[in-house]
Structures are given as structure tokens and as C-alpha cells.
Design a protein around this motif. Structure first.
Motif, PDB file in Angstrom:
ATOM      1  N   PRO B  35      57.705  35.570  -3.947  1.00  0.00           N
ATOM      2  CA  PRO B  35      57.070  36.179  -2.762  1.00  0.00           C
ATOM      3  C   PRO B  35      56.174  35.226  -1.982  1.00  0.00           C
ATOM      4  CG  PRO B  35      56.803  37.581  -4.694  1.00  0.00           C
ATOM      5  CD  PRO B  35      57.358  36.284  -5.176  1.00  0.00           C
ATOM      6  N   THR B  36      55.679  34.187  -2.637  1.00  0.00           N
ATOM      7  CA  THR B  36      54.776  33.296  -1.899  1.00  0.00           C
ATOM      8  C   THR B  36      55.450  31.978  -1.536  1.00  0.00           C
ATOM      9  OG1 THR B  36      53.911  32.595  -4.035  1.00  0.00           O
ATOM     10  CG2 THR B  36      52.638  34.232  -2.829  1.00  0.00           C
ATOM     11  N   LEU B  37      56.770  31.914  -1.637  1.00  0.00           N
ATOM     12  CA  LEU B  37      57.450  30.671  -1.252  1.00  0.00           C
ATOM     13  C   LEU B  37      57.199  30.461   0.236  1.00  0.00           C
ATOM     14  CD1 LEU B  37      59.461  28.719  -2.851  1.00  0.00           C
ATOM     15  CD2 LEU B  37      61.131  29.549  -1.206  1.00  0.00           C
ATOM     16  N   SER B  38      56.441  29.429   0.552  1.00  0.00           N
ATOM     17  CA  SER B  38      56.055  29.251   1.943  1.00  0.00           C
ATOM     18  C   SER B  38      55.662  27.809   2.162  1.00  0.00           C
ATOM     19  CB  SER B  38      54.867  30.157   2.273  1.00  0.00           C
ATOM     20  OG  SER B  38      53.858  29.983   1.305  1.00  0.00           O
ATOM     21  N   MET B  39      55.613  27.431   3.402  1.00  0.00           N
ATOM     22  CA  MET B  39      55.163  26.075   3.696  1.00  0.00           C
ATOM     23  C   MET B  39      54.194  26.095   4.852  1.00  0.00           C
ATOM     24  SD  MET B  39      58.428  24.406   5.605  1.00  0.00           S
ATOM     25  CE  MET B  39      57.533  23.051   6.343  1.00  0.00           C
ATOM     26  N   LYS B  40      53.259  25.186   4.778  1.00  0.00           N
ATOM     27  CA  LYS B  40      52.349  25.030   5.905  1.00  0.00           C
ATOM     28  C   LYS B  40      52.984  23.998   6.811  1.00  0.00           C
ATOM     29  CE  LYS B  40      47.860  25.456   7.342  1.00  0.00           C
ATOM     30  NZ  LYS B  40      46.508  25.676   6.877  1.00  0.00           N
ATOM     31  N   ASP B  41      53.421  24.454   7.974  1.00  0.00           N
ATOM     32  CA  ASP B  41      54.036  23.537   8.920  1.00  0.00           C
ATOM     33  C   ASP B  41      52.917  22.731   9.577  1.00  0.00           C
ATOM     34  OD1 ASP B  41      55.311  22.251  10.936  1.00  0.00           O
ATOM     35  OD2 ASP B  41      56.608  23.936  11.458  1.00  0.00           O
ATOM     36  N   LEU B  42      52.820  21.465   9.189  1.00  0.00           N
ATOM     37  CA  LEU B  42      51.656  20.695   9.629  1.00  0.00           C
ATOM     38  C   LEU B  42      51.660  20.439  11.124  1.00  0.00           C
ATOM     39  CD1 LEU B  42      51.241  18.209   6.682  1.00  0.00           C
ATOM     40  CD2 LEU B  42      49.985  20.293   7.162  1.00  0.00           C
ATOM     41  N   SER B  43      52.862  20.419  11.747  1.00  0.00           N
ATOM     42  CA  SER B  43      52.880  20.148  13.188  1.00  0.00           C
ATOM     43  C   SER B  43      52.328  21.335  13.972  1.00  0.00           C
ATOM     44  CB  SER B  43      54.297  19.805  13.645  1.00  0.00           C
ATOM     45  OG  SER B  43      55.174  20.824  13.245  1.00  0.00           O
ATOM     46  N   ILE B  47      51.697  28.895   8.812  1.00  0.00           N
ATOM     47  CA  ILE B  47      52.348  29.053   7.518  1.00  0.00           C
ATOM     48  C   ILE B  47      53.694  29.734   7.741  1.00  0.00           C
ATOM     49  CG2 ILE B  47      52.239  30.252   5.302  1.00  0.00           C
ATOM     50  CD1 ILE B  47      49.203  29.978   5.453  1.00  0.00           C
ATOM     51  N   LEU B  50      58.896  31.598   3.492  1.00  0.00           N
ATOM     52  CA  LEU B  50      60.307  31.311   3.196  1.00  0.00           C
ATOM     53  C   LEU B  50      60.874  32.271   2.157  1.00  0.00           C
ATOM     54  CD1 LEU B  50      59.957  27.434   2.914  1.00  0.00           C
ATOM     55  CD2 LEU B  50      60.747  28.730   4.884  1.00  0.00           C
TER      56      LEU B  50
END
Lengths: 722, 515
Positions: B35-43, B47, B50
């Protein structure tokens, strides 16, 4: 109309009513006048006006010198910091001198009160009254609502730092009778003040301040008086802890208000050598630094202010970074406790946030004098702001691993099931105490006194601390409550893992210590060890049956509430004297020790006798206390009703008192000592990983899968960044 | 075609990782089910979530699809090839000519969406997926039996951004105003939001089923009577797909809406309406006939009739004050109440809907205070004794009084019961006032307060909607109190002279006659 009124007054019924009203009024008024005295008589506490030799009035010249000295040293510290990179010491000294002579260098002092004291003509610090001349009220900011003015003294005396208990809701504790503490029904005062914990004098009433005769090596075996007691950290300055508000409708006396030590938290130049036990005509209490130097250097609390006391229960007294240990007292030096309670220091070397120069209040954001400790916890410690969240997510969001890589994404995926601490606390201090026997003290040559015997100390994973599911709540005896969300049928640590010492290495190491430390005590090693290797072996078959039923009916349902994650918990067990007249399947009422007798004679039973002879413990075994709080307390404790048979008979013998290990290991949350680099994937996901998945409630098949994930082909090379 | 893709995907996928999974999606869920599969898109600083929760996906309309029905089969490779990161999927890829989903009118939806305020303001980068999470997408309003569930689900789609400051700020530079602030004009905000979808006011009413032409806020419905009226807009939107029509057989207009709630102005019952008009008409007819004959009787009166023998102070000031305030409030409440009940989009029947709400609320609260004045005054002065009937022989006395009104009055016979300061009411009056003052008025006041704070009303009472019952009681009681007022005014003319009772109520002095 008038006649009517007169006839009403004259009627018999009215007269009787007036009499009753009069009597009630007299009783109420009498209570107002004599309540305080009554409380003192009943509890045996002493209230007197408190004076401190450190509170001295400065002349104008002395004041100028003090100010100049503070500003000069502040500049010098800053100059040292700025020049820290200079290799050549002589060149560095020269640069420091130049900076000190540069008027624009650190023009503004951070000690704003120099200016205020100067203008207001304050040349002596007399205690809270001095602070309150300006700070009678203060503005409290609560996120989401407009700031409001509160009475500063009220704010502080209702905070946990002063009274260390709380009578309202907001405990994350679930009693063994299945009720959340104080959530429903009659509310009783609970908190550090009366929590069922195994540290002697944890009944702070009996262990507030003591002077101990010791014979340390450093004094060549000569007698040296040492200070000991809870009062060294708590901010009340009285002859007893600030327990007034624990009793119904009682108020804090003016003398106790004026005894509050504001500076210990607010001063940046508080002299901890002034923290020692004073003995005067009324009794023993803790001295304070009330010098003008300490007063004029007040700021908002910084990390060191908190750590002067709180390092004690984190890295421990003996932790090398413990600053309080470097100023033990100009006289009657304070005793340092061996071992550490939780073994995770908050210091630049151990914690990434400390290294970043952060203050405690950056995460524990205060509202006035109320400081949040988060909405999770297994210990029964009072919380000023129960609902307020203190968590990593507050700053790091739920996607804390921020590089745009598959590894980060996958780590973020773990956030659902793993607490940050699970990977980012890799080990605790090696002084972390796991097994402590209070009932068999031994002579400590170095300190020249008797001390409790630690059977096992370790900071290693799965010995000093291990993993449990946790939904934020704990039992009344500090056991993490939670369940495996993917399989909540078998996980039952209170009947299983929390009752055993895990791992061969731990057992071997404990055995060595038992053999070594207790060889003079004529102890059957196997019997002795069996009690902590399997704590349930101390229960009778009936008690064991009752325990099984209570765990199934009261605790397992609580385990399944909320959202559980895997957290690391520091493990703890201790052998103490218990009143077995008040025993349930989870333990008996733990009895306190008198510090002086314990440390000086090494006779723990005598120490128990002395401690429970204190008036407050006697009161505890009487009917009013039983009705007021002890019955409720024991229900939470899982022991039914409070039985008032006093464990000390008239001829001075202890009754129903025996030494016992706790019937389960305590599990205490560890949240500090965070390392930047977390664990690697294979530390858990490998055949010899540190996480015992079966013990965490996974089926054997799932556990095997988790140990042999196909993805590890890719992730095994993942190295965490230092 | 679809099934072919699925089979192909299955074949391709099985050996990809472990070879152990029969269900091709299982391999994806190994990671994307976290449930917490995620990424911080730095550009962008955002968040990106995914994860796809199996339990959400299995409730979705798309639950029969495999992941690779929409996504590239190349995702089977792990780590995923970077080229796939920019994969572009559109709903029309599948739904353009899909006969199964024709009822959604996808082409119209796309057209409407293009004109919506979101695309107009935020440009083409705003896509379907900014609002709709396709993996868990459900068709709530069309299929849900519980309207509140549909409301919750549909509003959640909007609140994802409009109720979430962080998300809102990541979409636009506008200052996040907060929903309470932007809907300041809306009474009972929480109640509205629980029962009505954002869309019901904020989308183009011309295409009720399409719902994707989201209007700028200036064009949103702000006129209460669009919903609070017989031809409620809600019947075309939110309740369009309601299939259960429980109460329609009992004559309720807008019956579907009523299954779940009570809507002022929209809840009307044909039979009750008719009945009320009939009763009201009958009453006017009876009063009219009575008046006709009574007027004849007055003309026949002898001259000695009008001379009073003396005066007595019957009505103290507080009582008169209370009475006339009550009278004015009754008039205000009747007028505003009728406006609310018979609200129309085409134009309000008496006064404006909004004005009516204000008048009704203020008057209702004042009525309560006035009632308290009456109640306390009665106790203090002992006036309450006037209302306590003597049970013995009550029916004879009631009959005697009724006989007088029915016959004696036309012959100018004397009143059968002389009014004295201790007995101001005749038996019929007494029993009527007792009911009005101590039963009906409390009932209408209490139910009125309930409607003023509808959040406090029980959700359900004996299986019926609590709000609905309260409103029904309030309306029916109001009707009877209105009837009473007409009767009361008419009977006030039957004093010794036509005006004598009115005068007495104004100056407090009652004329005493001995005839």
C-alpha cells in the motif's frame, strides 16, 4: 408580601433547612482552611518555604562583570566554532583573538534577558516569582486555532514535568481487564508517579531525595555522602514529589509553586554541580542553581536542557555523552546508575537528528509547557498532549526514501508494515540492561556501595531488543500490543515470546553472569535461571489457566484493533520483591526499596521494610485509597481487587513478600539513536535473517517465501548509504 | 481482442520471475500490492503512489481485466525497462466503440470534459486520471442502493484535491480556500455534503447523465429552490438512477429522493396536500355559513345589548404582550412556512426562499422564548389554573357550549357560561387552548429545533428516516395550528359585541354584562 415573607421565615421547615445549610457551609469553609493541613497530616508530606543559597543579590559592579563575562564567552565559543577547521593551533588562537576584537562579530547575544534584566533592575533570581513578574501569562499556540493567553503558573503545574501523573484520558495503555486506561468509568491518577515498574523508589513518594554513605575507591575507602532520588530531574523543589493534584480537589501550595526549578529547562548556563541533596531542619530536598548567571541565560529549551535529565533513560547515566555526569555536584555528588534503561542515546555520534543539530522540540513540538510524547507507547507514562502525533512522517512523509530509484520505491513500500525504527535503529548501547536482579545486590568496589546485579546487558538485536507487532498500545505492564495483519490467528506473544529469553547466545551470556556474580549467594543456578528463561514457570496451574483466558478474551481483541506495524522493542525483566497478597496472572504488586538501606547495607528486605513504612504506603493499604484508586489500578493490573492486608506485620516481619521475576518481559519503545543508513534487504530477507517471521505470526510457508524472495537477485547488492 | 491480449500476457508472464504464479497479476501485486509503494518525484516534489490495492481493484468495474490488458506486456520484466515509464494510456483506447459501455456516452464525456473548468484552467495536461483512480474505479451513482454511499464515493473524487491542501497546491498556484469558506452561503454544510454530490451543483445541468462539464464556481447552482422545489434538480441528477421507489405509491412527489432523506420544498405528498386543502376549504365554508347567520343575529340585537354593566381587568400586560407577539409570530411563521413548503424554481410563491428561511428560523426561536414567557408567567401568576378543566360533567358542558355556537348564538341567546375573572374560558375554549398550548405548540417547537439542527436528529426511528418523521410532524402540526388561528380570530368576534373581545385583549379591560 412582606408579611408573607416573614411567615415563610418563621415556619418550622424553613428553620430546619437553614440549620442544615449553615452546617454544610461551615464544613465547606473549614475544609477550605484546613484541607492543606489535613493532606499533610494524612500523607506525611512536609510543605515549607524553600530557600536556596545560590540565590544571591548582585551589586551593580558584579552584574556588569557577569554580563561581560557571558558575552565574552559566547563570542569566544562562536570564534572557536568558526575556526574549528584551522589546523595550526597557534594560528587558530591568533584568529580567535582577532575575532574577539572585531566589534561586528556576533554583535547580538542570544541571551535576550541580559537586556531585560538590565532595564528592569533585576539583580537577584528568587525563583518563579522573578519569572512571573513579566511572564504572568503566556501565549500558547495550538496549530489550527488562534493563540490564547494562559496563566503561566497554571500551565506549568498542570504539566507532566511538574506533577508527573494524569487523571484524564489519553493513555495508550490497555489494562489486562481489556479496558483502555481511564477511557471509561472512574478516572484514577496514573503516570510515572505510581506506575508498576521495577525500579526501587519508583514510588517517587518514597524515593524523592536521599543521602547515601558510600566508600568509593577514589576516596581511598573513606566515607563520602552521595545524593540520590527522583527529585534530581523533576522540577518540583519540595521535600516530596509534586503529588498534591493527585489527591481529590487538592491545590498546589504556594511554597511548592515557588519551589519550581524553571531554569533547569530554560537556562543555557545552569550549573549542574548545584544539583545535590540538601538536608535541613525539615528533611531532605534537592538544591537548585538559582544564580543570576543561570537566570540571565534563559532561552527556549535546547536539546541539552532536555538531555540533562532524559539522557538518563536513553543512553543512560554512564553513557559517555551524558553531560549531566560531568557535573555531579559541589558536594554530596549524585550517584550514577549503572547500565542503561533503553540504550539508545540522543547524541551526535548516535543519532542523525542530533548530529544535524536539531532540538528535541523540533519533533516534540510544545504547546505552552505541554510537550507531546506522541500517540504511541507501551509505558504507562502520562502524556500532556495525548492525541498529538510525534512521528517520522511529520517531516519525512510516507515516502521517506527520496532518491528516484527502484530501491527507494521498494523501501517506501515497506513503510506499510515496518516502522522507520525497525531498519534505522541497528543496535543499542552495550550497557542496555535486559535482566536485572534487585533482590541480590552485590558490592561495587569502585563506588563503594551495594548495587543491583545485572544478569544480562546487551545492545544486540534479538538479545537487547527485538521486533514485535505494535498498534500503538501497550499493556498495563509495558507489553507491545499488535497483530500480524496478514495472519492474526496465531500471534500471541504474551503466552509465548514475551515470556522467554530468546537465543542461545543470550542464555549463555546470562548463565556466565549468574555463575560469576551470584556465586557467593548459594543459588541453585538452574532453578534461578528457569524463572527468567520461562517466566510463566513462576505461575501456578490455576494462574496459568486464568492468564490464558484473560489473554484470549481481553488482550487478543485489543491486538487486532488499529493498524499494526513491526517495531523494535527494548526487552527488560527484573527480579523484585512483590506483595503476593495482591498478585494476578501477570504479576504482583511491586514493592519499593529504601535507597539508603539498600545501597548502604545490601539487605534488600530491610530496604523494603523501611520503604513501605513510609506513611503514604501505609495509606495505600487503607480503605480510602482502595476506594479512590487502588481497586481500579488492580483491575487494570489483572489482579482483581486491591487487598488491604499490609505486608509488614506489627512485629516487623514481612508477610506475603517474595522475590519474583516479572511474568513477562517488558517491551519498551525505542525511537532515538536513529542512524541514517538503514538495514540492507538481506539482513531480513535471507535464510539467516534477523527477523524470525514465524514468531511474528507468519505461516511457515510465507516465512520461507520472505526468506527467499526471488527479487533478492536484484536487491542483494543494494548497499545503504552511510 | 481483449481476451487474446490476456492470454498472450499470461503466456509471456509466467516464466518472467518465478514461474510459480498462475494468475499473471499476482506477479505485479508482489510489489504493487504494497500500500505504501510510492516515490517522491524529486523534479516535481510530489509523491507518486505506485500501489494498487487488490481489495480496491477487486471491487472495481475493471476487475475482470489483467494488468497487461491496459499496460504494456514489457512490464513483466523486472526491473521495468525505462522506456515504459512514459507509457500513455487513454480511456478511449478501450471504450471508444465499446458496446458494453455505450451507456456512459464516452464521446460526450470527453467533449464535456474538454469544456470543463479543469481543462480550461489547467490545460491539456489535466487528464482523466487526475480525478479517477482507474484501478479502483466504481460506478456508484448508477448502481448503488444507498444514495449516501454514492455521494461519499463521488465526492471523494473531488475532495482528493479540493479537500486536500497539499494536493490542491501541487495542481495550481491559487490559494487553497477551504470548502467551508467557499460554501459560506450554504446552510447545514455537512448535511448537504453528506446527501448531495458536488456534481449536482457544479456540473452542467443540460447534460445530466454526462456530469463531466464541471462549471466554474460562478456558474454553479446557488439558488436553493433548484433543488428545494417540486421539480427538484436532484431528480434529474443524483437520483436519476435510483431504482427503488418505495414511497411513490403513497403519493410522494420526488419519491426517489425521499427514500433516504427529507428535502425542504421537494418533499411533498399529493394526498396530504389535497387533504389539507379540503380541510381548509371545509373550514372556510363552515365559518362562512356561520358568519352569515351570525351577522343576521347581530342585526336583530336590541339597543340595550351593547351597554356594559361594568369593567373588570381581565388581561394583565404580560399576557397581552405575550398574546400579540405570539399572533405576529404565527403570521410570520405561516407565511414563511408556506413559502418553504411550496417553493418553486419559476418564482417563489410568497416571499424569497432565502428570506423565508431567515424569517422562519428567527420567528421560531422567538416563538420558543415567547412560549417560555407564557409558561413561566402562567406559573408565577397562577394563570395556569384557567387551563385546568373540571372533569366532572365536562361532556354536558361541552355540549351546552357547542349547542350555543350552533344555535343559540343565532338567536342572540346569552352565553351559557358567564366569563368571570376566575373562569375566563368557556368549556370549549378551555379544552382547545389546553391542547394548543400544552401539546401542539410544544410539539411544533421541539420538532422545529430538531430541524434547525438536523445533525442532532436520530437517523432512524422505528425503521423510518428520523428527519423525515420530524419534518412530517412539524408540517402537520403547523397546518393544524394555522387552522386554529383562523377559528380563533373568527370566534373572537362572537363576544358581547363583534369588537369587544379585541378591545379587551388590547386594553386588558373586559366588559361585564348582565343579561
Amino acid at each position: 408580601m412582606n408579611d408573607n415573607f416573614k411567615s415563610i421565615i418563621k415556619s418550622k421547615r424553613t428553620k430546619v433547612l437553614l440549620y442544615i445549610f449553615g452546617v454544610v457551609a461551615i464544613i465547606v469553609i473549614a475544609l477550605q482552611f484546613f484541607y492543606e493541613d489535613g493532606i499533610e497530616w494524612y500523607t506525611g508530606v512536609i510543605n515549607e518555604d524553600l530557600t536556596y543559597d545560590t540565590s544571591v543579590e548582585l551589586t551593580e559592579g558584579e552584574f556588569r562583570n557577569l554580563v561581560n563575562d557571558i558575552i565574552y564567552n559566547e563570542k569566544k565559543d562562536e570564534a572557536k566554532r568558526v575556526t574549528a577547521g584551522v589546523g595550526d593551533e597557534l594560528i587558530r588562537q591568533e584568529r580567535i583573538q582577532i575575532l574577539l576584537n572585531t566589534p561586528s562579530f556576533r554583535k547580538e547575544t542570544k541571551f535576550q534577558h541580559i537586556k531585560y534584566f538590565d532595564k528592569a533592575g533585576i539583580r537577584q533570581y528568587e525563583g518563579p516569582s522573578t519569572c512571573l513578574t513579566c511572564h504572568e501569562t503566556m501565549q500558547v499556540k495550538v496549530p489550527g486555532s488562534p493563540p490564547k493567553d494562559v496563566n503561566t503558573m497554571d500551565d506549568i503545574i498542570n504539566s507532566v514535568h511538574f506533577r508527573f501523573h494524569q487523571k484524564a484520558t489519553g493513555f495508550t495503555t490497555i489494562g489486562f481487564d481489556g479496558r483502555q486506561v481511564n477511557e471509561k468509568g472512574r478516572k484514577i491518577p496514573v503516570g510515572k508517579i505510581d506506575r508498576a515498574c521495577g525500579i526501587p523508589g519508583s514510588f517517587s513518594w518514597t524515593g524523592w531525595a536521599a543521602l547515601i554513605k558510600t566508600y568509593p575507591e577514589s576516596a581511598n575507602g573513606n566515607e563520602v555522602l552521595r545524593s540520590e532520588g527522583c527529585g534530581q530531574c523533576h522540577i518540583g523543589g519540595n521535600y516530596h514529589p509534586a503529588t498534591e493534584t493527585m489527591l481529590p480537589d487538592a491545590k498546589v501550595p504556594e511554597s511548592a509553586e515557588q519551589g519550581i526549578d524553571c531554569l533547569i529547562c530554560h537556562s543555557q548556563q545552569y550549573d549542574f554541580n548545584q544539583k545535590f541533596v540538601l538536608k535541613d531542619e525539615y528533611g531532605m530536598r534537592w538544591n537548585q542553581d538559582r544564580s543570576l548567571r543561570a537566570a540571565i541565560t534563559v532561552t527556549n529549551p535546547e536539546a541539552d536542557n532536555c538531555l540533562y535529565c532524559h539522557q538518563h533513560n536513553m543512553g543512560g547515566d554512564a553513557f559517555e555523552g551524558n553531560k549531566a555526569a560531568k557535573s555531579l555536584g559541589h558536594q554530596n555528588q549524585r550517584l550514577l546508575h549503572e547500565g542503561s534503561k533503553r540504550g539508545n542515546a540522543f547524541s551526535p555520534g548516535n543519532d542523525v537528528h542530533s548530529a544535524a543539530g536539531m532540538n528535541c522540540t523540533d519533533c516534540h513540538r510544545p504547546e505552552g509547557h505541554k510537550i507531546p510524547r506522541g500517540n504511541k507507547g507501551t509505558d504507562l507514562v502520562a502524556n500532556d498532549l495525548p492525541g498529538k502525533i510525534v512521528s517520522c512522517e511529520n517531516c519525512h512523509t510516507y515516502a521517506p526514501h527520496i532518491s528516484n530509484s527502484i530501491e527507494s520505491v521498494m523501501l517506501n513500500g515497506h513503510v506499510e508494515r515496518l516502522a522507520c525504527e525497525t531498519c534505522h535503529i541497528k543496535e543499542l548501547e552495550h550497557t542496555n540492561v535486559v535482566l536485572r536482579d534487585w533482590t541480590n545486590p552485590h558490592w561495587d568496589k569502585e563506588e563503594g556501595m551495594y548495587v543491583p546485579t545485572d544478569i544480562l546487558r546487551s545492545g544486540e538485536i534479538n538479545i537487547g531488543f527485538t521486533f514485535y507487532w505494535f498498534n500503538g498500545n501497550g499493556t498495563f505492564l509495558a507489553n507491545a500490543i499488535g497483530s500480524n495483519p496478514s495472519n492474526d490467528t496465531v500471534y500471541n506473544p504474551l503466552m509465548d515470546r514475551m515470556t522467554k529469553l530468546g537465543g542461545e547466545k543470550a542464555i549463555r551470556s546470562a548463565r556466565e553472569n549468574v555463575l560469576d556474580l551470584l556465586k557467593k549467594k548459594n543459588i541453585q543456578v538452574d532453578d534461578y535461571m528457569n524463572a527468567f528463561l520461562n517466566t510463566l514457570s513462576q505461575l501456578s496451574p490455576e494462574q496459568l489457566k486464568r492468564r490464558e483466558d484473560m489473554v484470549r478474551e481481553k488482550i487478543l481483541p485489543a491486538q487486532k484493533t488499529g493498524e499494526s506495524k513491526i517495531y523494535p522493542f527494548k526487552l527488560f525483566n527484573s527480579r523484585m520483591y512483590e506483595d503476593l497478597g495482591n498478585e494476578g496472572p501477570f504479576g504482583g504488586m511491586i514493592l519499593p526499596f529504601d535507597y539508603q538501606v539498600y545501597y548502604e547495607t545490601g539487605k534488600p528486605l530491610d530496604a523494603v521494610k523501611k520503604a513501605i513504612s513510609h506513611p503514604i504506603i501505609k495509606r495505600m493499604y487503607e480503605l480510602p485509597f482502595k476506594e479512590y484508586m487502588m481497586d481500579e489500578f488492580m483491575k487494570y493490573f489483572g489482579a482483581g481487587e486491591w487487598k488491604t492486608e499490609f505486608p509488614l506485620t506489627k512485629d516487623g516481619k514481612l508477610k506475603n513478600v517474595e522475590a519474583r521475576w516479572m511474568r513477562q518481559y517488558g517491551t519498551l519503545m525505542v525511537n532515538h539513536g536513529i542512524s541514517k543508513a538503514g538495514r540492507t534487504c538481506t539482513e531480513c530477507h535471507s535464510p539467516d535473517g534477523i527477523m524470525n517471521f514465524e514468531e511474528l505470526g507468519y505461516t511457515h510457508q510465507r516465512a520461507e517465501e520472505l526468506r527467499k524472495l526471488p527479487e533478492m537477485k536484484y536487491f542483494k547488492n543494494f548497499v545503504t548509504k552511510k | 481482442m481483449k481476451s487474446f491480449i490476456s492470454v498472450l500476457a499470461m503466456l509471456l508472464f509466467i516464466p518472467a520471475l518465478t514461474g510459480a504464479f498462475n494468475e499473471p497479476d499476482q506477479a505485479c501485486y508482489r510489489c504493487h500490492g504494497m500500500p505504501t509503494l510510492s516515490m517522491k518525484d524529486l523534479s516535481s516534489g510530489k509523491i507518486r503512489n505506485l500501489s494498487i490495492l487488490p481489495k480496491d481493484a477487486s471491487n472495481s468495474v475493471h476487475k475482470f481485466l489483467y494488468c497487461t490488458d491496459c499496460h504494456s506486456e514489457d512490464f513483466a520484466e523486472f526491473p521495468h525497462p525505462k522506456a515504459l515509464y512514459s507509457e500513455n494510456i487513454s480511456c478511449l483506447d478501450c471504450h471508444e466503440d465499446d458496446p458494453d459501455t455505450n451507456f456512459i456516452q464516452f464521446n460526450k464525456v470527453y467533449e464535456a470534459f474538454g469544456k470543463s473548468v479543469h481543462v480550461q484552467k489547467l490545460g491539456d495536461s489535466f487528464s482523466c486520471f487526475d480525478c479517477h483512480e482507474m484501478h479502483s474505479f466504481q460506478l456508484h451513482a448508477r448502481v448503488s442502493k444507498e444514495v449516501q454511499d454514492a455521494v461519499l464515493y463521488d465526492n471523494h473524487t473531488c475532495l482528493n484535491c479540493h479537500g486536500n491542501e497539499d494536493k490542491f497546491n501541487s495542481m495550481t498556484d491559487k490559494v487553497f480556500p477551504g470548502l467551508e469558506a467557499t460554501h459560506y452561503f450554504l446552510p447545514h454544510q455537512q448535511l448537504h455534503w453528506k446527501n448531495v454530490r458536488c456534481l449536482d451543483c457544479h456540473s452542467d445541468p443540460e447534460q445530466p447523465g454526462v456530469s463531466h462539464l464541471i462549471l466554474p464556481k460562478e456558474k454553479a447552482v446557488k439558488n436553493c429552490v433548484e433543488c428545494h422545489s417540486a421539480n427538484s434538480r436532484l431528480a434529474q441528477t443524483l437520483y436519476k438512477f435510483q431504482s427503488t421507489i418505495d414511497r411513490s405509491e403513497q403519493g410522494f412527489v420526488n419519491a426517489v429522493i425521499l427514500n433516504n432523506s427529507y428535502v425542504i420544498g421537494a418533499t411533498r405528498n399529493y394526498y396530504l396536500n389535497l387533504l389539507s386543502f379540503v380541510i381548509f376549504g371545509l373550514m372556510l365554508f363552515v365559518l362562512g355559513m356561520h358568519g352569515y347567520f351570525y351577522a343576521g343575529a347581530i342585526r336583530r340585537r336590541t339597543s340595550s345589548h351593547s351597554h356594559p354593566a361594568g369593567k373588570e381587568y381581565f388581561y394583565p400586560l404580560w399576557l397581552r404582550l405575550w398574546h400579540w407577539i405570539n399572533a405576529l409570530l404565527f403570521i410570520a411563521l405561516i407565511i414563511s412556512g408556506l413559502t418553504l413548503q411550496y417553493a418553486r424554481v419559476e418564482g417563489d410563491p410568497l416571499i424569497g426562499f432565502g428570506t423565508a428561511i431567515t424569517i422562519h428560523n428567527v420567528s421560531g426561536i422567538t416563538l420558543t422564548l415567547n412560549y417560555l414567557l407564557f409558561f413561566i408567567g402562567n406559573i408565577i401568576t397562577g394563570n395556569y389554573k384557567q387551563y385546568v378543566p373540571i372533569i366532572k360533567g365536562i361532556f354536558e358542558r361541552l355540549f351546552l357550549q357547542a349547542k350555543f355556537y350552533a344555535m343559540g348564538i343565532f338567536k342572540n341567546e346569552p352565553h351559557p357560561f358567564e366569563t368571570t375573572i376566575k373562569k375566563k374560558f368557556n368549556p370549549l375554549q378551555q379544552i382547545t387552548y389546553l391542547n394548543i398550548m400544552y401539546i401542539l405548540l410544544p410539539v411544533i417547537i421541539i420538532s422545529g429545533w430538531g430541524l434547525l439542527f438536523p445533525e442532532t436528529i436520530l437517523d432512524e426511528f422505528l425503521g423510518a428516516n428520523g428527519l423525515f418523521l420530524t419534518a412530517l410532524v412539524h408540517t402537520v402540526t403547523g397546518f393544524f395550528l394555522s387552522l386554529f388561528m383562523f377559528g380563533h380570530i373568527y370566534l373572537a368576534t362572537t363576544g358581547h359585541t363583534v369588537t369587544s373581545n379585541f378591545k379587551a385583549m388590547l386594553n386588558g379591560w373586559h366588559e361585564v354584562h348582565h343579561d
